[in-house]
Design an enzyme around this catalytic site. Structure first.
Site, PDB file in Angstrom:
ATOM      1  N   ASN A  18      13.700 -15.901  47.446  1.00  0.00           N
ATOM      2  CA  ASN A  18      14.440 -14.771  47.763  1.00  0.00           C
ATOM      3  C   ASN A  18      15.198 -14.329  46.596  1.00  0.00           C
ATOM      4  O   ASN A  18      16.237 -15.260  46.228  1.00  0.00           O
ATOM      5  CB  ASN A  18      15.256 -14.778  48.938  1.00  0.00           C
ATOM      6  CG  ASN A  18      15.870 -13.658  49.447  1.00  0.00           C
ATOM      7  OD1 ASN A  18      16.913 -13.069  48.972  1.00  0.00           O
ATOM      8  ND2 ASN A  18      15.119 -12.800  50.349  1.00  0.00           N
ATOM      9  N   SER A  39      11.053 -10.547  49.947  1.00  0.00           N
ATOM     10  CA  SER A  39      12.128  -9.550  49.848  1.00  0.00           C
ATOM     11  C   SER A  39      12.531  -9.280  51.448  1.00  0.00           C
ATOM     12  O   SER A  39      11.552  -9.039  52.233  1.00  0.00           O
ATOM     13  CB  SER A  39      11.937  -8.165  49.275  1.00  0.00           C
ATOM     14  OG  SER A  39      12.952  -7.438  48.870  1.00  0.00           O
ATOM     15  N   GLU A  40      13.889  -9.282  51.607  1.00  0.00           N
ATOM     16  CA  GLU A  40      14.162  -9.333  53.303  1.00  0.00           C
ATOM     17  C   GLU A  40      13.885  -8.321  53.928  1.00  0.00           C
ATOM     18  O   GLU A  40      13.947  -8.447  55.212  1.00  0.00           O
ATOM     19  CB  GLU A  40      15.376 -10.100  53.200  1.00  0.00           C
ATOM     20  CG  GLU A  40      16.655  -9.070  52.955  1.00  0.00           C
ATOM     21  CD  GLU A  40      17.040  -9.359  51.323  1.00  0.00           C
ATOM     22  OE1 GLU A  40      16.337 -10.074  50.740  1.00  0.00           O
ATOM     23  OE2 GLU A  40      17.938  -8.903  51.104  1.00  0.00           O
ATOM     24  N   ASN A  41      13.583  -7.137  53.536  1.00  0.00           N
ATOM     25  CA  ASN A  41      13.125  -6.018  54.213  1.00  0.00           C
ATOM     26  C   ASN A  41      11.809  -5.764  54.616  1.00  0.00           C
ATOM     27  O   ASN A  41      11.448  -5.255  55.538  1.00  0.00           O
ATOM     28  CB  ASN A  41      13.359  -4.695  53.424  1.00  0.00           C
ATOM     29  CG  ASN A  41      12.759  -4.663  52.100  1.00  0.00           C
ATOM     30  OD1 ASN A  41      12.596  -5.720  51.527  1.00  0.00           O
ATOM     31  ND2 ASN A  41      12.021  -3.637  51.977  1.00  0.00           N
ATOM     32  N   SER A  79      11.300 -11.890  59.123  1.00  0.00           N
ATOM     33  CA  SER A  79      11.822 -11.975  57.857  1.00  0.00           C
ATOM     34  C   SER A  79      13.012 -12.885  57.704  1.00  0.00           C
ATOM     35  O   SER A  79      13.168 -14.023  56.956  1.00  0.00           O
ATOM     36  CB  SER A  79      12.090 -10.695  56.977  1.00  0.00           C
ATOM     37  OG  SER A  79      12.808 -11.026  55.881  1.00  0.00           O
TER      38      SER A  79
END
Lengths: 217, 233
Positions: A22, A45-47, A87
């Protein structure tokens, strides 16, 4: 001394074959450009994407395909999309191998501050608090000192914390430093930078053992 | 099939009142319920509490409600792209509760799935965990976070059918599925509304049971916040 690209290049060497990684906003985003192409790595990607690819070519930007920095991106073969709970499940469940993020301050015990300057700047923590609370391998990418020349490697953070005793390694324009239970341990010097320079720029306890090699980038 | 369709956004927002708490899907400007936001601006409902990861930009998304001072309180994780927001927050016209992004997701999901609260390590030892119950499990500290309570959830999906089943696209999925069924009434707007049977049940992301009202949205702008491209080599 390194520039931002140099910091990203040095951190790219920490990315190992088989890692899910990440990347935070800023210098960390640049790391993807310098990862060796003979190893298998996937960027999260944390979205909500795993298998994030480079920016799209002009004309192929898609409002439904962005990274956590809200930039338009692409999805590589083998990519997947998911909701925000899944996520952060990946993150909280320690399925992500390496987290690279920026910071305003890091303390010698591994505390990190990067989300708020009271009364001045309040943007929010985004996913940073979740990332630093759960990840086992956290590398901070930042300049060694702030714009006023004050050290960002401190005995104790002065800004509101993002996480407690969590940072494992710091790569700055001057040095590579490991966070140990005894303080900041100097591992490598940036090209043209002396141990004295690093000592002067580090407010927290700096451990220097034997000869400190110059970084290879 | 239990039909969930309403004719338009006006019917979809029946019952919206001053002082209510809303959940709004989206990350940045991606996957935001554009039609519902426009209608909230038109209705001019005030004193709202909005739960949304971001607060839009000055002239789009939730920024439109901020411009008209319709929002009293925001619960978000990141609000960095909005000058008017920052001004209202620093001048204390607007109450803001900033919480970690994963906690925001978990509190939506808890509301959806009937958990009163969840434990998360995020924010332990920071100002986020002040005044909250904390507890140790297996040597690590966790913070107790409550499920959200909201009157309406406004979500945006790519495709939906008249039974309320939803499919999302790309990273526009984000918080949208987690807010479905997490409020008393969930309003889903979709780019394409189809007949039941047209969507493959294997591909449904959110079953219609979590959705009370569905309609096909109009005039989607789908604005890109940061257009980044690479050169063809």
């Amino acid at each position: 001394m390194l520039d931002k690209e140099g910091i990203a290049k040095r951190i790219a060497k920490e990315v190992k074959d088989g890692y899910y990684v990440n990347l935070g906003i800023g210098i960390p985003t640049l790391v993807a450009n310098f990862v060796r192409d003979d190893i298998e790595v996937e960027f999260q990607s944390e979205n909500g994407i795993l298998g994030m690819g480079p920016f799209p070519i002009e004309g192929e930007e898609d409002a439904d395909l962005i990274n956590a920095g809200k930039q338009t991106i692409t999805a590589l073969p083998g990519a997947s999309f998911f909701d925000s709970a899944m996520s952060f499940g990946m993150i909280r469940g320690q399925h992500v191998d390496l987290t690279i993020l920026g910071a305003m301050e890091v303390a010698e015990n591994g505390d990190i501050a990067n989300w708020k300057i009271p009364g001045k700047m309040v943007k929010g923590m985004g996913g940073a608090m979740d990332l630093v609370a759960s990840a086992e391998n956290i590398i901070v990418a930042m300049m060694h000192t702030n714009k006023a020349g004050a050290s960002k490697l401190l005995k104790k953070c002065s800004l509101p914390l993002t996480g407690v005793a969590c940072v494992t390694k710091i790569v700055t324009n001057l040095a590579v430093i490991e966070v140990t239970k005894d303080g900041f341990k100097l591992l490598e010097r940036a090209p043209g930078v002396s141990v004295e320079d690093i000592k002067k720029a580090t407010e927290g306890k700096l451990l220097v053992e034997g000869d400190i090699p110059e970084m290879e980038i | 099939m239990i039909k969930k369709t309403v004719a338009n956004v006006k019917d979809a927002l029946q019952g919206v009142e001053d002082g209510m708490t809303f959940m709004l899907g989206g990350f940045g400007l991606s996957g935001i319920p554009e039609n519902a936001i426009s209608e909230l601006v038109r209705l001019n409902v005030k004193n709202l509490t909005c739960i949304s990861n971001n607060a839009g930009v000055d002239d789009f998304g939730l920024g439109l409600l901020l411009q008209k001072k319709q929002i009293d309180k925001m619960i978000s994780s990141y609000v960095g792209e909005n000058d008017e927001f920052e001004r209202q927050m620093l001048s204390e016209e607007l109450e803001v509760e900033l919480i970690p992004q994963g906690t925001l997701a978990a509190r939506c999901q808890a509301a959806q799935q009937g958990f009163p609260a969840i434990y998360t390590p995020a924010g332990y030892g920071t100002e986020v965990s002040q005044f909250k119950e904390t507890r140790e499990f297996d040597g690590k500290m966790y913070v107790l976070e409550r499920a959200f309570k909201a009157n309406f959830a406004f979500v945006k999906a790519w495709k939906g059918d008249k039974a309320g089943n939803l499919i999302f696209k790309g990273t526009a999925r984000n918080f949208n599925p987690l807010m479905c069924g997490a409020a008393k009434i969930t309003v889903a707007e979709v780019e394409e509304l189809v007949e039941p049977g047209e969507l493959d049940p294997n591909q449904i992301h959110i079953p219609g049971i979590f959705v009370q009202r569905i309609f096909e949205g109009k005039n989607y702008e789908k604005r890109i916040e940061k257009r980044t491209v690479r050169k063809v080599s």
